[in-house]
Enzyme design. Structure first.
Site, short mmCIF file in Angstrom:
data_model
loop_
_atom_site.label_atom_id
_atom_site.label_comp_id
_atom_site.label_asym_id
_atom_site.label_seq_id
_atom_site.Cartn_x
_atom_site.Cartn_y
_atom_site.Cartn_z
N ASP A 47 0.85 -1.20 0.00
CA ASP A 47 0.00 0.00 0.00
C ASP A 47 0.88 1.25 0.00
O ASP A 47 0.39 2.37 -0.12
CB ASP A 47 -1.01 0.00 1.15
CG ASP A 47 -0.37 0.00 2.52
OD1 ASP A 47 0.86 -0.16 2.61
OD2 ASP A 47 -1.09 0.17 3.52
N SER A 48 2.21 1.05 0.04
CA SER A 48 3.15 2.15 -0.18
C SER A 48 2.91 2.78 -1.55
O SER A 48 3.39 3.88 -1.83
CB SER A 48 4.60 1.66 -0.08
OG SER A 48 4.80 0.53 -0.91
N ASP A 86 -0.96 -6.13 -0.30
CA ASP A 86 -1.28 -5.50 0.98
C ASP A 86 -2.78 -5.28 1.14
O ASP A 86 -3.46 -4.88 0.17
CB ASP A 86 -0.61 -4.12 1.05
CG ASP A 86 0.57 -4.12 1.98
OD1 ASP A 86 0.73 -5.06 2.79
OD2 ASP A 86 1.37 -3.16 1.90
N LYS A 116 -1.08 -9.41 2.86
CA LYS A 116 -0.31 -8.95 4.03
C LYS A 116 -1.18 -7.95 4.79
O LYS A 116 -1.84 -7.11 4.17
CB LYS A 116 1.00 -8.29 3.61
CG LYS A 116 1.78 -7.67 4.78
CD LYS A 116 3.20 -7.35 4.42
CE LYS A 116 3.42 -6.01 3.75
NZ LYS A 116 2.92 -4.83 4.49
N GLU A 118 -1.22 -5.34 8.45
CA GLU A 118 -0.42 -4.76 9.53
C GLU A 118 -1.08 -5.02 10.88
O GLU A 118 -2.30 -4.98 11.00
CB GLU A 118 -0.30 -3.24 9.31
CG GLU A 118 0.46 -2.88 8.06
CD GLU A 118 0.63 -1.37 7.88
OE1 GLU A 118 0.33 -0.60 8.82
OE2 GLU A 118 1.08 -0.98 6.80
N GLU A 185 9.33 -4.21 10.30
CA GLU A 185 9.72 -2.90 9.75
C GLU A 185 10.27 -2.00 10.85
O GLU A 185 9.63 -1.80 11.89
CB GLU A 185 8.51 -2.23 9.07
CG GLU A 185 8.87 -0.86 8.50
CD GLU A 185 7.90 -0.32 7.46
OE1 GLU A 185 6.97 -1.05 7.06
OE2 GLU A 185 8.09 0.83 7.05
O1 KIV Z 1 3.64 -1.10 1.70
C1 KIV Z 1 4.79 -1.55 1.60
O2 KIV Z 1 5.48 -1.33 0.61
C2 KIV Z 1 5.29 -2.33 2.71
C3 KIV Z 1 6.76 -2.65 2.72
C4 KIV Z 1 7.54 -1.44 2.91
C5 KIV Z 1 7.07 -3.72 3.67
O3 KIV Z 1 4.56 -2.70 3.58
#
Ligand code: KIV
Length: 282
Positions: A47-48, A86, A116, A118, A185
């Protein structure tokens, strides 16, 4: 270098065999096709992308539609590379049912191999529910960027005894809940090493040192595509930003100087008779 098909089992075996896992973020088809031709075992549609692709200040505005769109683009460029997507902010925070439904969309519509999310102990029931739906889950603990407002900024997590114990507990709870891998992280190096020794599932570090079972970086960070100061944990493996700017400027110069396009080399032919006939009729 083409790799064999990567799965939850091949990634687990790498930890067992003491072989490090290399992961990168990926958000588009072209980059996915390039990564597919390398020795990278897995990619994350993080989600970056809210920051790297969409230009937001943080990841909070990213939607399920954004994640599905980019995950599907990346999936079309991959064959053997493992694909993790994510779960964005508020796509799993409300209930286990909401989490399963949205994880399912990332698999069915985005064609991800795993999701994934969080959060540690507090999100164990979400992980369990998604795993029960036969969807592999990667945990994400330490600095969890979706909690930026609760943390009061992007800060290293687990430096004092109480918080370090919490991060270790989070890691154990994520594993117990059924996650097959966990991202650490911005966790101090020694704490990340301890967590990696205590867990049986692979740990993937970003800003967590060499004791993790694998590493992940945002690909634009490691290619030095952003102006400004990179986080301390980033290493620039190339300077693609500079190369792109030089190429864009060279192109602009050649357009203005009429050097590009070159007649015959970058152009298509037509019979003189045809062009004469067109000219006469015009
Ligand atoms: O969103 C993302 O890119 C991440 C990584 C930095 C682990 O969660």
């Amino acid at each position: 270098m083409a790799l064999k098909k990567q799965t939850v089992n091949t990634l687990q075996k790498m930890k067992t065999d003491g072989e490090k896992i290399a992961m990168l973020t990926c958000y588009d088809y072209t980059t996915a096709t390039l990564i597919e031709q390398t020795a990278i075992e897995a990619v994350l549609v993080g989600d970056s992308l809210g920051m790297t692709v969409m230009g937001y200040e943080d990841t909070l505005p990213v939607t399920m539609e954004d994640m599905i769109h980019h995950t599907a683009c990346v999936s079309r460029g991959l064959k053997n590379t493992f694909l993790v997507a994510d779960m964005p902010f508020m796509s799993y925070h409300i209930s286990d049912e909401q989490a399963v439904e949205n994880a399912g969309r990332l698999i069915k519509e985005g064609h991800a191999n795993a999701v994934k999310l969080e959060g540690g102990s507090k999100y164990a029931s979400r992980i369990r529910a998604i795993v029960d739906a036969q969807i592999p889950v990667v945990g994400h603990i330490g600095l969890t960027p979706q909690s930026v407002n609760a943390f009061g900024g992007f800060k290293v997590q687990g430096r004092n005894e109480a918080r370090a114990k919490e991060v270790l507990e989070d890691a154990k709870k994520v594993e117990e809940a059924g996650a097959f891998m966990v991202t650490l992280e911005c966790v101090p190096e020694k704490l990340a090493r301890l967590i990696s020794e205590e867990l049986t599932i692979p740990t993937i570090g970003i800003g967590a040192g060499n004791g993790c079972d694998g590493q992940i970086l945002v690909y634009q960070d490691m290619l030095d595509m952003f102006d400004g100061i990179a986080p301390k944990f980033v290493k620039h493996f190339a300077h693609i930003g500079k190369e792109m700017k030089e190429a864009f400027n060279d192109y602009s110069k050649e357009v203005k100087s009429r050097e590009f396009p070159v007649s015959g080399e970058h152009t298509f032919k037509i019979d003189d008779a045809v062009i004469e006939a067109v000219r006469k009729d015009s």
